[in-house]
Scaffold this motif. Structure first.
Motif, PDB file in Angstrom:
ATOM      1  N   PRO A  79       0.827  -1.214   0.000  1.00  0.00           N
ATOM      2  CA  PRO A  79       0.000   0.000   0.000  1.00  0.00           C
ATOM      3  C   PRO A  79       0.861   1.263   0.000  1.00  0.00           C
ATOM      4  CG  PRO A  79      -0.801  -1.582   1.609  1.00  0.00           C
ATOM      5  CD  PRO A  79       0.523  -2.103   1.126  1.00  0.00           C
ATOM      6  N   GLY A  80       0.430   2.255  -0.754  1.00  0.00           N
ATOM      7  CA  GLY A  80       1.178   3.505  -0.828  1.00  0.00           C
ATOM      8  C   GLY A  80       2.180   3.519  -1.957  1.00  0.00           C
ATOM      9  N   ILE A  81       2.733   2.364  -2.295  1.00  0.00           N
ATOM     10  CA  ILE A  81       3.669   2.275  -3.413  1.00  0.00           C
ATOM     11  C   ILE A  81       2.957   1.751  -4.646  1.00  0.00           C
ATOM     12  CG2 ILE A  81       5.812   1.240  -4.257  1.00  0.00           C
ATOM     13  CD1 ILE A  81       6.826   1.132  -1.456  1.00  0.00           C
ATOM     14  N   LYS A  82       2.081   0.745  -4.453  1.00  0.00           N
ATOM     15  CA  LYS A  82       1.378   0.154  -5.583  1.00  0.00           C
ATOM     16  C   LYS A  82       0.422   1.149  -6.245  1.00  0.00           C
ATOM     17  CE  LYS A  82      -2.621  -1.740  -3.122  1.00  0.00           C
ATOM     18  NZ  LYS A  82      -3.420  -2.947  -2.869  1.00  0.00           N
ATOM     19  N   SER A  83       0.106   2.255  -5.560  1.00  0.00           N
ATOM     20  CA  SER A  83      -0.859   3.215  -6.077  1.00  0.00           C
ATOM     21  C   SER A  83      -0.402   3.873  -7.371  1.00  0.00           C
ATOM     22  CB  SER A  83      -1.137   4.307  -5.035  1.00  0.00           C
ATOM     23  OG  SER A  83       0.045   5.010  -4.721  1.00  0.00           O
ATOM     24  N   LYS A  84       0.884   3.815  -7.661  1.00  0.00           N
ATOM     25  CA  LYS A  84       1.374   4.453  -8.881  1.00  0.00           C
ATOM     26  C   LYS A  84       1.585   3.463 -10.024  1.00  0.00           C
ATOM     27  CE  LYS A  84       6.236   4.304  -7.441  1.00  0.00           C
ATOM     28  NZ  LYS A  84       6.762   3.469  -8.495  1.00  0.00           N
ATOM     29  N   LYS A  85       1.060   2.268  -9.913  1.00  0.00           N
ATOM     30  CA  LYS A  85       1.204   1.279 -10.975  1.00  0.00           C
ATOM     31  C   LYS A  85       0.274   1.612 -12.135  1.00  0.00           C
ATOM     32  CE  LYS A  85       0.678  -3.590 -12.091  1.00  0.00           C
ATOM     33  NZ  LYS A  85       0.167  -4.905 -11.643  1.00  0.00           N
ATOM     34  N   ILE A  86       0.836   1.830 -13.319  1.00  0.00           N
ATOM     35  CA  ILE A  86       0.041   2.179 -14.500  1.00  0.00           C
ATOM     36  C   ILE A  86       0.426   1.323 -15.701  1.00  0.00           C
ATOM     37  CG2 ILE A  86      -0.436   4.562 -13.813  1.00  0.00           C
ATOM     38  CD1 ILE A  86       1.939   5.437 -15.501  1.00  0.00           C
ATOM     39  N   SER A  87       1.210   0.277 -15.485  1.00  0.00           N
ATOM     40  CA  SER A  87       1.661  -0.550 -16.606  1.00  0.00           C
ATOM     41  C   SER A  87       0.477  -1.237 -17.276  1.00  0.00           C
ATOM     42  CB  SER A  87       2.667  -1.593 -16.117  1.00  0.00           C
ATOM     43  OG  SER A  87       2.103  -2.391 -15.093  1.00  0.00           O
ATOM     44  N   GLY A  88       0.636  -1.506 -18.566  1.00  0.00           N
ATOM     45  CA  GLY A  88      -0.411  -2.165 -19.329  1.00  0.00           C
ATOM     46  C   GLY A  88      -0.431  -1.679 -20.765  1.00  0.00           C
ATOM     47  N   ASP A 135       3.059  11.669 -10.590  1.00  0.00           N
ATOM     48  CA  ASP A 135       2.499  12.306  -9.399  1.00  0.00           C
ATOM     49  C   ASP A 135       1.209  11.577  -9.019  1.00  0.00           C
ATOM     50  OD1 ASP A 135       4.083  14.293  -8.342  1.00  0.00           O
ATOM     51  OD2 ASP A 135       3.354  15.834  -9.701  1.00  0.00           O
ATOM     52  N   VAL A 136       1.075  11.254  -7.741  1.00  0.00           N
ATOM     53  CA  VAL A 136      -0.153  10.634  -7.232  1.00  0.00           C
ATOM     54  C   VAL A 136      -0.800  11.614  -6.267  1.00  0.00           C
ATOM     55  CG1 VAL A 136      -1.171   8.659  -6.055  1.00  0.00           C
ATOM     56  CG2 VAL A 136       0.898   8.346  -7.442  1.00  0.00           C
ATOM     57  N   SER A 137      -2.023  12.029  -6.562  1.00  0.00           N
ATOM     58  CA  SER A 137      -2.715  13.003  -5.716  1.00  0.00           C
ATOM     59  C   SER A 137      -3.381  12.305  -4.543  1.00  0.00           C
ATOM     60  CB  SER A 137      -3.753  13.772  -6.539  1.00  0.00           C
ATOM     61  OG  SER A 137      -4.777  12.898  -6.960  1.00  0.00           O
ATOM     62  N   ASP A 138      -3.848  13.094  -3.609  1.00  0.00           N
ATOM     63  CA  ASP A 138      -4.504  12.545  -2.421  1.00  0.00           C
ATOM     64  C   ASP A 138      -5.804  11.808  -2.748  1.00  0.00           C
ATOM     65  OD1 ASP A 138      -2.492  13.540  -0.838  1.00  0.00           O
ATOM     66  OD2 ASP A 138      -3.544  15.412  -0.390  1.00  0.00           O
ATOM     67  N   ASP A 139      -6.457  12.175  -3.855  1.00  0.00           N
ATOM     68  CA  ASP A 139      -7.711  11.504  -4.222  1.00  0.00           C
ATOM     69  C   ASP A 139      -7.478  10.245  -5.046  1.00  0.00           C
ATOM     70  OD1 ASP A 139      -6.967  12.453  -6.680  1.00  0.00           O
ATOM     71  OD2 ASP A 139      -8.707  13.750  -6.959  1.00  0.00           O
ATOM     72  N   GLY A 140      -6.202   9.907  -5.280  1.00  0.00           N
ATOM     73  CA  GLY A 140      -5.885   8.682  -6.003  1.00  0.00           C
ATOM     74  C   GLY A 140      -5.624   8.859  -7.481  1.00  0.00           C
ATOM     75  N   SER A 141      -5.840  10.049  -8.018  1.00  0.00           N
ATOM     76  CA  SER A 141      -5.554  10.296  -9.428  1.00  0.00           C
ATOM     77  C   SER A 141      -4.049  10.246  -9.676  1.00  0.00           C
ATOM     78  CB  SER A 141      -6.104  11.653  -9.859  1.00  0.00           C
ATOM     79  OG  SER A 141      -7.511  11.687  -9.736  1.00  0.00           O
ATOM     80  N   ILE A 142      -3.670   9.737 -10.840  1.00  0.00           N
ATOM     81  CA  ILE A 142      -2.257   9.615 -11.197  1.00  0.00           C
ATOM     82  C   ILE A 142      -1.979  10.491 -12.408  1.00  0.00           C
ATOM     83  CG2 ILE A 142      -0.440   8.031 -11.952  1.00  0.00           C
ATOM     84  CD1 ILE A 142      -1.952   5.787 -10.566  1.00  0.00           C
ATOM     85  N   TYR A 143      -0.918  11.284 -12.315  1.00  0.00           N
ATOM     86  CA  TYR A 143      -0.524  12.177 -13.404  1.00  0.00           C
ATOM     87  C   TYR A 143       0.841  11.742 -13.920  1.00  0.00           C
ATOM     88  CZ  TYR A 143      -4.195  14.976 -11.262  1.00  0.00           C
ATOM     89  OH  TYR A 143      -5.390  15.406 -10.736  1.00  0.00           O
ATOM     90  N   LEU A 144       0.884  11.393 -15.195  1.00  0.00           N
ATOM     91  CA  LEU A 144       2.122  10.952 -15.839  1.00  0.00           C
ATOM     92  C   LEU A 144       2.616  12.033 -16.784  1.00  0.00           C
ATOM     93  CD1 LEU A 144       4.235   8.786 -16.705  1.00  0.00           C
ATOM     94  CD2 LEU A 144       2.541   7.981 -18.366  1.00  0.00           C
ATOM     95  N   TYR A 145       3.846  12.459 -16.583  1.00  0.00           N
ATOM     96  CA  TYR A 145       4.480  13.442 -17.461  1.00  0.00           C
ATOM     97  C   TYR A 145       5.729  12.799 -18.061  1.00  0.00           C
ATOM     98  CZ  TYR A 145       1.709  16.380 -14.305  1.00  0.00           C
ATOM     99  OH  TYR A 145       0.697  16.911 -13.556  1.00  0.00           O
TER     100      TYR A 145
END
Length: 199
Positions: A79-88, A135-145
């Protein structure tokens, strides 16, 4: 694949934890290894023992093994690290500012804890990232730059090799983004919409 930065990667804390676990395992495995070597020495002789002592269960090898396991798989369930997983793999619908033209492609994201690669394949070109930040926001949204390099496949004579930047937002309902090609190379920009493909 290349390294990337993130506001939620906990890199320092993770390295500290892996280091502590490596020290504990080293303390546990060293006596065990010594016991096994002593038992085998009578049957296998000194050359084998020398080999075991050189290869051994050292701190460095334990740390390397734990880091490899964490980097490839373990981080995805913490938890906390897996939240930024976007592979696929994602289907991509793009819209360019140039004559309001639409295009389609496939975006593939390969990701470990420490590295990432974002690639886009269309009918006319292929691009891949060389720099990225998540970037992972507090609401769970993920921003990829990320920054990318695009290489044409020759189908369009007007399309030349160029660099650009892109930003993609992953939230619970949709995956949308924008891209900007460098003006000197190719003055184009537009929007993209991604749909993840389930395995």
């Amino acid at each position: 694949m290349h390294k990337y930065t993130s506001n939620k990667c906990h890199r320092r804390l993770s390295i500290v934890i892996i280091t502590i676990l490596s020290m504990i395992l080293n303390l546990v495995l060293t006596p065990l290894c010594d016991f096994i070597v002593r038992r085998l020495s009578d049957n296998l002789g000194s050359p084998f023992i020398t080999f075991i002592l050189i290869i051994g269960f050292g701190f460095s090898s334990i740390f390397a093994a734990l880091y490899f396991i964490f980097d490839r798989w373990l981080w995805q369930i913490i938890p906390g690290i897996k939240s930024k997983k976007i592979s696929g793999q994602y289907l991509c619908d793009g819209k360019s500012n140039f004559k309001t033209s639409d295009w389609k492609g496939t975006v593939t994201i390969k990701q470990t804890w420490s590295k990432i690669l974002i690639s886009l394949k269309t009918d006319n070109s292929y691009s891949q990232s060389y720099m990225a930040h998540i970037d992972v926001s507090d609401d769970g949204s993920i921003y990829l730059y990320y920054c990318y390099m695009n290489a044409p496949n020759g189908n369009l004579k007007a399309l030349h090799k160029h660099d650009g930047t892109a930003s993609i937002t992953f939230d619970n309902n949709s995956i949308n983004g924008k891209y900007y090609n460098y003006p000197v190379d190719r003055p184009r920009y537009g929007t993209i919409k991604l749909i993840k493909q389930e395995k």
